[in-house]
Scaffold this motif. Structure first.
Motif, short mmCIF file in Angstrom:
data_model
loop_
_atom_site.label_atom_id
_atom_site.label_comp_id
_atom_site.label_asym_id
_atom_site.label_seq_id
_atom_site.Cartn_x
_atom_site.Cartn_y
_atom_site.Cartn_z
N ILE A 1 4.27 -5.12 4.38
CA ILE A 1 3.17 -6.06 4.64
C ILE A 1 2.07 -5.38 5.44
CG2 ILE A 1 2.53 -8.13 5.95
CD1 ILE A 1 5.21 -9.36 5.10
N ALA A 2 2.45 -4.66 6.49
CA ALA A 2 1.46 -3.96 7.32
C ALA A 2 0.69 -2.93 6.48
CB ALA A 2 2.15 -3.27 8.50
N LEU A 3 1.40 -2.20 5.61
CA LEU A 3 0.75 -1.21 4.75
C LEU A 3 -0.23 -1.88 3.80
CD1 LEU A 3 0.48 1.63 3.49
CD2 LEU A 3 2.45 1.08 2.05
N LEU A 4 0.17 -2.99 3.16
CA LEU A 4 -0.72 -3.67 2.23
C LEU A 4 -1.96 -4.20 2.92
CD1 LEU A 4 1.88 -5.61 0.02
CD2 LEU A 4 0.63 -3.52 -0.56
N VAL A 5 -1.79 -4.75 4.12
CA VAL A 5 -2.95 -5.24 4.87
C VAL A 5 -3.87 -4.08 5.23
CG1 VAL A 5 -3.69 -6.33 7.03
CG2 VAL A 5 -1.75 -7.28 5.74
N GLU A 6 -3.28 -2.95 5.62
CA GLU A 6 -4.09 -1.77 5.95
C GLU A 6 -4.89 -1.30 4.74
OE1 GLU A 6 -2.76 1.81 8.52
OE2 GLU A 6 -2.42 2.44 6.45
N LEU A 7 -4.25 -1.25 3.57
CA LEU A 7 -4.95 -0.84 2.36
C LEU A 7 -6.03 -1.85 1.98
CD1 LEU A 7 -1.90 0.41 0.24
CD2 LEU A 7 -3.67 1.81 1.34
N GLY A 8 -5.75 -3.14 2.21
CA GLY A 8 -6.76 -4.16 1.96
C GLY A 8 -7.98 -3.98 2.85
N ARG A 9 -7.74 -3.68 4.11
CA ARG A 9 -8.86 -3.44 5.03
C ARG A 9 -9.59 -2.14 4.72
NH1 ARG A 9 -5.50 -5.32 10.49
NH2 ARG A 9 -5.85 -7.58 10.21
N ASP A 10 -8.86 -1.21 4.11
CA ASP A 10 -9.48 0.05 3.71
C ASP A 10 -10.51 -0.20 2.60
OD1 ASP A 10 -9.87 2.78 3.82
OD2 ASP A 10 -8.35 3.21 2.30
N ILE A 11 -10.20 -1.16 1.72
CA ILE A 11 -11.12 -1.52 0.65
C ILE A 11 -12.27 -2.38 1.17
CG2 ILE A 11 -11.34 -2.77 -1.54
CD1 ILE A 11 -8.35 -2.22 -1.99
N MET B 1 0.00 3.97 6.23
CA MET B 1 0.08 4.77 5.01
C MET B 1 0.66 6.14 5.31
SD MET B 1 -2.90 5.68 2.27
CE MET B 1 -3.95 6.46 3.49
N ARG B 2 0.19 6.76 6.35
CA ARG B 2 0.68 8.08 6.73
C ARG B 2 2.16 8.02 7.11
NH1 ARG B 2 -2.46 12.70 7.59
NH2 ARG B 2 -1.86 14.07 9.30
N ARG B 3 2.55 6.94 7.76
CA ARG B 3 3.96 6.78 8.14
C ARG B 3 4.83 6.61 6.90
NH1 ARG B 3 5.99 2.27 12.39
NH2 ARG B 3 5.12 3.78 13.87
N ARG B 4 4.38 5.83 5.91
CA ARG B 4 5.19 5.63 4.70
C ARG B 4 5.39 6.94 3.95
NH1 ARG B 4 8.64 4.93 1.64
NH2 ARG B 4 9.54 4.85 3.70
N LEU C 1 5.21 3.42 -1.48
CA LEU C 1 4.70 4.79 -1.54
C LEU C 1 3.71 4.94 -2.70
CD1 LEU C 1 4.92 7.79 -0.54
CD2 LEU C 1 6.75 8.06 -2.23
N LEU C 2 4.05 4.38 -3.86
CA LEU C 2 3.19 4.51 -5.03
C LEU C 2 1.95 3.63 -4.93
CD1 LEU C 2 5.82 4.68 -7.93
CD2 LEU C 2 4.78 6.52 -6.59
N VAL C 3 2.03 2.55 -4.16
CA VAL C 3 0.85 1.70 -3.96
C VAL C 3 -0.30 2.51 -3.35
CG1 VAL C 3 -0.06 -0.20 -2.55
CG2 VAL C 3 2.03 -0.52 -3.86
N THR C 4 0.04 3.50 -2.51
CA THR C 4 -1.01 4.29 -1.87
C THR C 4 -1.79 5.12 -2.86
OG1 THR C 4 0.44 6.20 -1.42
CG2 THR C 4 0.42 4.44 0.21
N LEU C 5 -1.32 5.23 -4.12
CA LEU C 5 -2.02 5.99 -5.15
C LEU C 5 -2.92 5.11 -6.01
CD1 LEU C 5 0.93 8.19 -6.50
CD2 LEU C 5 -0.81 8.86 -4.84
N CYS C 6 -2.84 3.78 -5.85
CA CYS C 6 -3.52 2.87 -6.75
C CYS C 6 -5.01 2.79 -6.45
CB CYS C 6 -2.91 1.47 -6.65
SG CYS C 6 -1.24 1.37 -7.32
#
Length: 457
Positions: A300-310, A379-382, A260-265
């Motif tokens: 893992i899915a969330l981290l990959v999504e955030l990586g693709r967001d960058i 991210m929205r699901r988390r 959850l906090l990773v989404t703020l980084c």
């Protein structure tokens, strides 16, 4: 979806509303109800538990069982005017707060249960505003001096209190008081596992709500959470540790709170976290606990999504091995696993695999009142799941009326509907159009805020 913290409760970001309007007006054609690359999974109607009446937990300093709401409304169903009901409810809540300082552990625990039920099912910002320091001090006392059951209950109420106070100065003030003791219990190996798990969940939620712009608190909270769930990581020989009773649940709670906090980084910090944690999390897919495996897969899915967001070209270094592991879990037919566990695991890991391979996410709709939100990303699901864990069946009530949640999910101010509007239906296209436009606007604002936080992190 990192939040833009508001100065005062209820104030709306003009820039957000402006961007939403611009996105709606600039749409060149009707938005597909399938949400771009995502297929609509279906509307999630309320479950039996979620549609059940929001009954508050009972409280009595002796042994009587009368809930705050029941007593405030006459108990026997007789109509009571709104002002009288409100006054009686507040009187009962005041009594609960007073009894948080009682010498009897049983009385304190009952008071915590009642406050938790009230905080989950009602909005009490005005009532709590002038009592927030008293409540925070009482919760801190329960956390420091109470037994395991009392600590677990107090931690849950801490998270609910932060949700009630919102992302303004009041919520941040409470978090400053409670963060040290929540962290201390969570990392204390001698504390009750249930208390540590509850503190991990509360630490993640309180930090997300109250300290989104405070880089120091964010870094400290994430570091403490990491110290817990990384105990499940493989050793130097690549062997996973044998978990003790209850520790997979603790590791899962800490991992979900950390995610959850990773989404703020900011982007610079995310890049470091991806390189550090993705390989170790992949190894944890072999965990013997099904719920922890699922928590790992979702992260893992969330981290990959955030990586693709960058970076749209982002790819996990060992993606082939990862996909093979996910395929095995998505088709696991081991008879020694419980049937429900196998079904749950296959469902989640099919979704994770489809996203890793094709960026395909099964969209879900959450209804509340005449409104609804679309869960169309990991991210929205988390974020939604985190609030649901804290508020339980009251999450829909808060989505409908709590300015904090409505700001986070881009819903705007709470709707004020008269009977004629309540009886009319907003078209599905109109709801989806607004939700999509609002989420895109919040994503743009989120990226701007990440850039501002980069120097702090």
């Amino acid at each position: 979806m990192p939040r833009i913290k508001k100065g005062k409760r209820g104030s709306n970001k003009c820039s957000l509303r402006h961007e939403v309007l611009q996105l709606q007006l600039s749409a060149k054609g009707p938005l597909s109800l399938k949400g771009g690359r995502n297929g609509v999974k279906g509307e999630s109607g309320a479950s039996d538990d979620e549609l059940a009446s929001d009954v508050l937990s009972h409280y009595s300093s002796a042994s009587e069982s009368a809930s705050v709401v029941d007593e405030a409304t006459g108990g026997g169903g007789e109509p009571v005017d709104e002002q009288t009901a409100q006054e009686e409810t507040e009187d009962k809540l005041k009594q609960c707060i007073d009894n948080l300082m009682d010498k009897s552990a049983k009385t304190r625990l009952a008071a915590l249960d009642s406050l938790g039920g009230a905080f989950s099912s009602k909005l009490l910002y005005d009532f709590l505003l002038e009592r927030r320091l008293t409540v925070s001090d009482c919760l801190e006392r329960s956390l420091r001096k109470g037994g395991g059951e009392e600590q677990a209950a107090a931690a849950t109420v801490c998270a609910q209190l932060c949700v009630q106070l919102g992302g303004g100065d009041e919520g941040e003030e409470g978090f400053k008081i409670l963060r040290p003791v929540l962290s201390a219990i969570m990392i204390d190996g001698c504390a009750s596992v249930a208390a540590r798990q509850s503190c991990a969940r509360a630490l993640g939620m309180c930090c997300y709500v109250s300290a989104a712009e405070d880089g120091e608190d964010l870094v400290k909270s994430m570091s403490h959470l990491e110290s817990v769930f990384t105990m499940s990581y493989p050793n130097r020989e690549g062997t996973l540790p044998t978990p003790n009773a209850g520790t997979p649940g603790l590791h899962g709670a800490a991992l979900h709170a950390w995610a959850l906090l990773v989404t703020l980084c900011p982007a610079s910090r995310l890049t470091v976290l991806l390189d550090l944690h993705l390989p170790k999390l992949q190894a944890c897919l072999e965990s013997s606990d099904v719920n922890y495996r699922i928590a790992v897969g979702e992260t893992i899915a969330l981290l990959v999504e955030l990586g693709r967001d960058i970076d749209r070209e982002f790819e996990f270094e060992d993606s082939d091995t990862l996909c093979e592991s996910l395929k095995g879990l998505a088709t696991d037919g081991n008879k020694h696993r419980a049937k429900n566990d196998r079904r749950k695991q296959r469902t989640i890991f099919r979704e994770v695999l489809h996203y890793i391979e094709n960026e395909d996410f099964s969209e879900e709709k959450i209804r509340f009142g005449v409104e609804g939100i679309y869960i169309d990303s990991w991210m929205r699901r988390r974020v939604y799941d985190a609030f649901k864990e804290v508020l339980e069946s009251g999450v829909r009530h808060h989505l409908q009326f709590n300015p904090l949640l409505r700001d986070i999910f881009g819903l705007g101010p709470p709707l004020i509907l008269d009977s004629s509007v309540k009886s009319s239906k907003i078209s599905r296209f109109e709801k989806h159009l607004f939700n999509s436009a609002a989420f895109k606007a919040r994503t743009k604002l989120r990226n701007k805020v990440r850039d501002k936080r980069a120097d702090v992190m």
